[in-house]
Design an enzyme around this catalytic site. Structure first.
Site, short mmCIF file in Angstrom:
data_model
loop_
_atom_site.label_atom_id
_atom_site.label_comp_id
_atom_site.label_asym_id
_atom_site.label_seq_id
_atom_site.Cartn_x
_atom_site.Cartn_y
_atom_site.Cartn_z
N SER A 82 6.36 11.90 -28.33
CA SER A 82 7.81 11.84 -28.10
C SER A 82 8.35 13.12 -27.48
O SER A 82 9.57 13.27 -27.32
CB SER A 82 8.52 11.59 -29.44
N THR A 184 12.56 13.85 -31.55
CA THR A 184 12.87 15.10 -30.85
C THR A 184 12.41 16.25 -31.71
O THR A 184 12.58 16.21 -32.93
CB THR A 184 14.40 15.23 -30.66
N THR A 202 12.51 16.77 -25.88
CA THR A 202 12.13 15.38 -26.13
C THR A 202 11.78 14.67 -24.82
O THR A 202 12.25 15.08 -23.75
CB THR A 202 13.28 14.62 -26.83
N ARG A 212 18.01 7.68 -17.98
CA ARG A 212 18.73 7.65 -19.27
C ARG A 212 18.64 9.03 -19.96
O ARG A 212 17.59 9.66 -19.98
CB ARG A 212 18.12 6.58 -20.17
N THR A 235 17.95 14.40 -34.45
CA THR A 235 16.94 13.49 -33.88
C THR A 235 17.32 12.07 -34.28
O THR A 235 17.95 11.87 -35.32
CB THR A 235 15.52 13.87 -34.36
N GLY A 236 16.97 11.12 -33.42
CA GLY A 236 17.32 9.73 -33.72
C GLY A 236 17.89 9.04 -32.50
O GLY A 236 17.68 9.49 -31.36
N1 ASP Z 1 17.53 11.71 -29.83
C1 ASP Z 1 16.48 11.43 -28.88
C2 ASP Z 1 17.04 10.61 -27.74
O1 ASP Z 1 17.88 9.77 -27.99
C3 ASP Z 1 15.32 10.72 -29.47
C4 ASP Z 1 14.99 11.08 -30.90
O2 ASP Z 1 15.22 12.21 -31.31
O3 ASP Z 1 14.51 10.23 -31.66
O4 ASP Z 1 16.59 10.78 -26.64
#
Ligand code: ASP
Length: 327
Positions: A82, A184, A202, A212, A235-236
């Site tokens: 990731s 991330t 990330t 995106r 993160t998320g």
């Molecule tokens: N926040 C990151 C994104 O939306 C991905 C993640 O941290 O899970 O690109």
């Protein structure tokens, strides 16, 4: 024009904005830490990042260098799917990387979004901070900037990431399956002088639409640092974290006296209230308040924080958030 010169020209207008929002009145609350170094980051792979950051701080390096070198550990690790080299590509099979870095004392920051062909996007984000009058550079422009600063163009997809993409295309010949799989590495460091910096890196959501961008490289969303209040990284699901300016909200709540855990808990409530998905969202935060208190929170189970204190790094399981009845 150098970044510093550019910013100084705007300083008078900036002071007016602070006075009119009342933010100046809040400044007394910060920078009362005891001199202890505290480093916090997202996910178990944050452990290596914290240790790299600690080495920099222990040898007298700067807080910005610490967070930059910290997150570079994951960018170089092909086992992490990731972030950086191991990160999964967009739906066209191209790796597009996002990264940002912020200094909580000078408020200087730099970010790159959807950067192709550079394995360490955080170094390019740092170059944006150091050498560009801009805060964020995206896509082809980011690659052009990187090349001009001497970064070589490299393969950014590991063999494992390429294989995963081929499997996904077999299952989704129209390349129209949903975006999935994401994390991330976000890291916040508080140095012994009370200085706070933050960094994020990330590859965003696997199989995302080309171009995106989520929350991670955006100031106030994926990261925020202010020596007077604290620092936070997220993160998320980037779309949901961005909806509420997640990291900025956590820092502002800490400025008002909340503990990191209270600030994160309120922010998770806000996400659940504002998102069409309610609490069915992936969102996790880690934060350090200016006095050195740190904490984490996560909408769902499965999240871990890596915390470094007294030269020791621990990976700690973060329990799932229980939505508050307060609205
Ligand atoms: N926040 C990151 C994104 O939306 C991905 C993640 O941290 O899970 O690109």
């Amino acid at each position: 024009m150098h970044r510093r010169e550019f910013l100084l020209k705007g300083a008078t207008a900036g002071a007016g904005f602070l006075a009119s929002t009342g933010l100046q009145g809040q400044e007394g609350s910060g920078s009362s830490n005891s001199g202890e170094v505290v480093i916090i980051s997202t996910w178990p792979f944050g452990k290596d990042a914290n240790q790299a950051a600690l080495e920099i701080l222990s040898s007298g390096g700067s807080c910005l260098d610490a967070v930059e070198k910290g997150v570079m550990t994951a960018e170089a690790n092909p086992a992490i799917q990731s972030v950086g080299f191991g990160g999964l590509p967009n739906r066209s099979g191209v790796g597009e990387l996002d990264a940002a870095i912020q200094d909580g004392r000078s408020f200087e920051s730099g970010a790159v979004c959807a950067l192709q062909g550079v394995r360490h996007p955080i170094q390019v984000a740092r170059a944006v901070l150091n050498h560009s009058p801009h805060l964020v550079i995206v896509g082809e422009g980011a690659r052009e900037f990187a090349t001009a600063r001497g970064f070589g163009v490299e393969e950014t997809l590991s063999d494992k990431a390429k294989e995963a993409y081929e499997r996904w295309v077999k299952k989704n010949p129209g390349k129209d399956g949903p975006a999935e799989g994401h994390d991330t590495l976000g890291l916040v460091a508080l140095d012994s002088t009370g200085h706070i910096c933050a960094a994020c890196t990330t590859s965003g959501m696997a199989w995302k639409h080309p171009g995106r961008v989520g929350d991670s490289p955006l100031l106030g969303h994926g990261l925020y640092a202010d020596d007077q209040a604290g620092g936070c990284v997220a993160t998320g699901d980037g779309e949901e974290i961005t909806r509420v300016c997640g990291s900025f909200l956590v820092v502002e709540k800490m400025r008002q006296g909340a503990t990191p855990e209270e600030a994160i808990s309120d922010t998770l409530d806000r996400i659940a209230q504002r998102s069409p998905k309610g609490s069915n969202v992936h969102a996790s935060f880690v934060a350090i308040r200016a006095d050195g208190v740190s904490g984490a929170g996560s909408m769902r189970q499965g999240f871990h924080q890596a915390v470094t204190r007294s030269n020791e790094t621990k990976v700690i399981t973060v329990p799932a958030h229980i939505e508050s009845t307060r609205k």
